[in-house]
Design an enzyme around this catalytic site. Sequence first.
Site, PDB file in Angstrom:
ATOM      1  N   GLU A 270      71.914 130.346 145.332  1.00  0.00           N
ATOM      2  CA  GLU A 270      72.189 130.362 143.887  1.00  0.00           C
ATOM      3  C   GLU A 270      71.455 129.227 143.170  1.00  0.00           C
ATOM      4  O   GLU A 270      70.947 129.405 142.064  1.00  0.00           O
ATOM      5  CB  GLU A 270      73.700 130.259 143.636  1.00  0.00           C
ATOM      6  CG  GLU A 270      74.426 131.548 143.997  1.00  0.00           C
ATOM      7  CD  GLU A 270      75.937 131.422 143.981  1.00  0.00           C
ATOM      8  OE1 GLU A 270      76.608 132.456 144.019  1.00  0.00           O
ATOM      9  OE2 GLU A 270      76.456 130.281 143.936  1.00  0.00           O
TER      10      GLU A 270
ATOM     11  N   SER B 147      85.498 126.947 148.115  1.00  0.00           N
ATOM     12  CA  SER B 147      86.080 126.839 146.778  1.00  0.00           C
ATOM     13  C   SER B 147      87.239 125.856 146.840  1.00  0.00           C
ATOM     14  O   SER B 147      87.944 125.777 147.845  1.00  0.00           O
ATOM     15  CB  SER B 147      86.587 128.218 146.343  1.00  0.00           C
ATOM     16  OG  SER B 147      87.599 128.079 145.365  1.00  0.00           O
TER      17      SER B 147
ATOM     18  N   HIS C 154      65.567 150.914 142.741  1.00  0.00           N
ATOM     19  CA  HIS C 154      66.664 150.914 141.757  1.00  0.00           C
ATOM     20  C   HIS C 154      67.962 150.373 142.362  1.00  0.00           C
ATOM     21  O   HIS C 154      69.050 150.738 141.928  1.00  0.00           O
ATOM     22  CB  HIS C 154      66.920 152.320 141.206  1.00  0.00           C
ATOM     23  CG  HIS C 154      65.680 153.047 140.784  1.00  0.00           C
ATOM     24  ND1 HIS C 154      65.152 152.978 139.509  1.00  0.00           N
ATOM     25  CD2 HIS C 154      64.830 153.840 141.483  1.00  0.00           C
ATOM     26  CE1 HIS C 154      64.055 153.709 139.444  1.00  0.00           C
ATOM     27  NE2 HIS C 154      63.825 154.233 140.631  1.00  0.00           N
TER      28      HIS C 154
ATOM     29  N   LYS D 298      87.067 131.524 150.324  1.00  0.00           N
ATOM     30  CA  LYS D 298      85.702 131.614 149.824  1.00  0.00           C
ATOM     31  C   LYS D 298      84.676 130.882 150.680  1.00  0.00           C
ATOM     32  O   LYS D 298      84.925 129.825 151.211  1.00  0.00           O
ATOM     33  CB  LYS D 298      85.619 131.046 148.392  1.00  0.00           C
ATOM     34  CG  LYS D 298      86.268 131.920 147.352  1.00  0.00           C
ATOM     35  CD  LYS D 298      85.616 133.273 147.184  1.00  0.00           C
ATOM     36  CE  LYS D 298      84.347 133.226 146.376  1.00  0.00           C
ATOM     37  NZ  LYS D 298      84.553 133.003 144.946  1.00  0.00           N
TER      38      LYS D 298
END
Length: 461
Positions: A291, A278, A156, A284
């Site tokens: 991804e 970024s 979980h 970043k």
Amino acid sequence: MANLWGGRFTEATDSSAYRFNQSVFFDRNMYREDIEGSMAHARMLGKCGIIPAGDADLIISGLDSILKDIDEGRLEISEEAEDIHSFIESALTERIGDAGKRLHTGRSRNDQVALDMKLYTRNRILILDDGLKALQETLLGIMEQNLETFMPGFTHLQKAQPVTLAHHLGAYFEMFIRDRDRLFDILDRMDYCPLGSGALAGTTYPLDRDMTADLLGFKHGPTRNSMDSVSDRDYLIETLSALSIIMMHLSRFSEEIIIWNSNEYRFVEIDDRYSTGSSIMPQKKNPDIAELCRGKTGRVYGSLMSLLTTMKGIPLAYDKDMQEDKEAAFDAMENVTNCVREFTGMLDTITFNKEIMEQSAKKGFTNATDAADYLVKKGLPFRDAHSVVGRLVLRCIDKGIAIDDLSLEELREESELFDNDIYDAISLKTCVDKRLTKGAPGSERMKEEIEYYRGYLKKER
Ligand code: ARG
């Protein structure tokens, strides 16, 4: 460029309809397979005396020179051609004259394209399998280094029980074993040669189909039903299904890497070579490769759905709908291979923050089950032990500490059964190393699994 079927027509195809019908823009990918199939067909025609042996030789050397010229950029595949089959045949006739016009004897583009797709799929599966094997090599290397790197195991997405990094990654190793098995199952099931099935009903020429099947390396020989041969794309649907499962695995793995790489977890740091920044936020460092692997999963599932849907209403035998098999399949094969390669590069260069992983396992009460088991071994029924440890956990949450941080006195306030040996019993090392059931993370057990995986990687397919 002249098409292959002008004879019964009095008018040229409407130019936009011609373009709509063309497949050369994508079936050009299969030029090598198309030429190899034609060479085998020509050799067989010559050997069976269906065309003069001299013509067969001319065809084969002509095709060979076309292949080399395309490979080396001297011959460009014309975008005027209807499809790759017409292009190669007309290039051949241009080179060797009338002998080239004999190549298509006893053959249809329907069995030709069925063959090309099978050869192409077979080649692509083998390339992808090499990639999966390299990914497994990388995984196993990391596993061998991390038999004692403790981390929380989750259910979980809540910390559950302690495991090791080797054990966690071993789960993915298993998935990739099944993925590779699936690919080889498909290769075996599709290993029948459709060439010689003609348009749908075979041919009156005395073709030697065993010979072409053999020349093209089909283990089980020729297909048994010519109508099925030209209209079967099951193997492609199976391949897209296996590719979808590979992407599902890669996507889950990517998701974990993304979570582990987050500022909150910091279990891993993705190398600069496999991250991006970024344009606006200077701080970043983003996990783009993971991804993209997660993201591209969607288009691979899409290819599977697309082909399943295309095939579902097609009456026997060949119908032009089937031309739609290519773009989806090519795209999926290309993208899965790229994802596996880039994911492997990312994993090869990633840093695991072992200390943070271990602290996370410690702080998350992952040894609570072991504390309860300790009391059970001292005679307390498990349900009571569960409740004692539950109360201890509550105390710890209040104080922001781990069970191991409680003093013996504090432990005894909940149960007299606690002794000094509790601390060793619930250390991460004990918790993990005592888990020795088959498949469990204990390092002695994991060493056996790793030995098995080493042997597995050494075996030739
Ligand atoms: N481009 C076609 C395809 O991809 C080749 C087969 C054409 N056959 C035909 N009967 N028109 O399926």
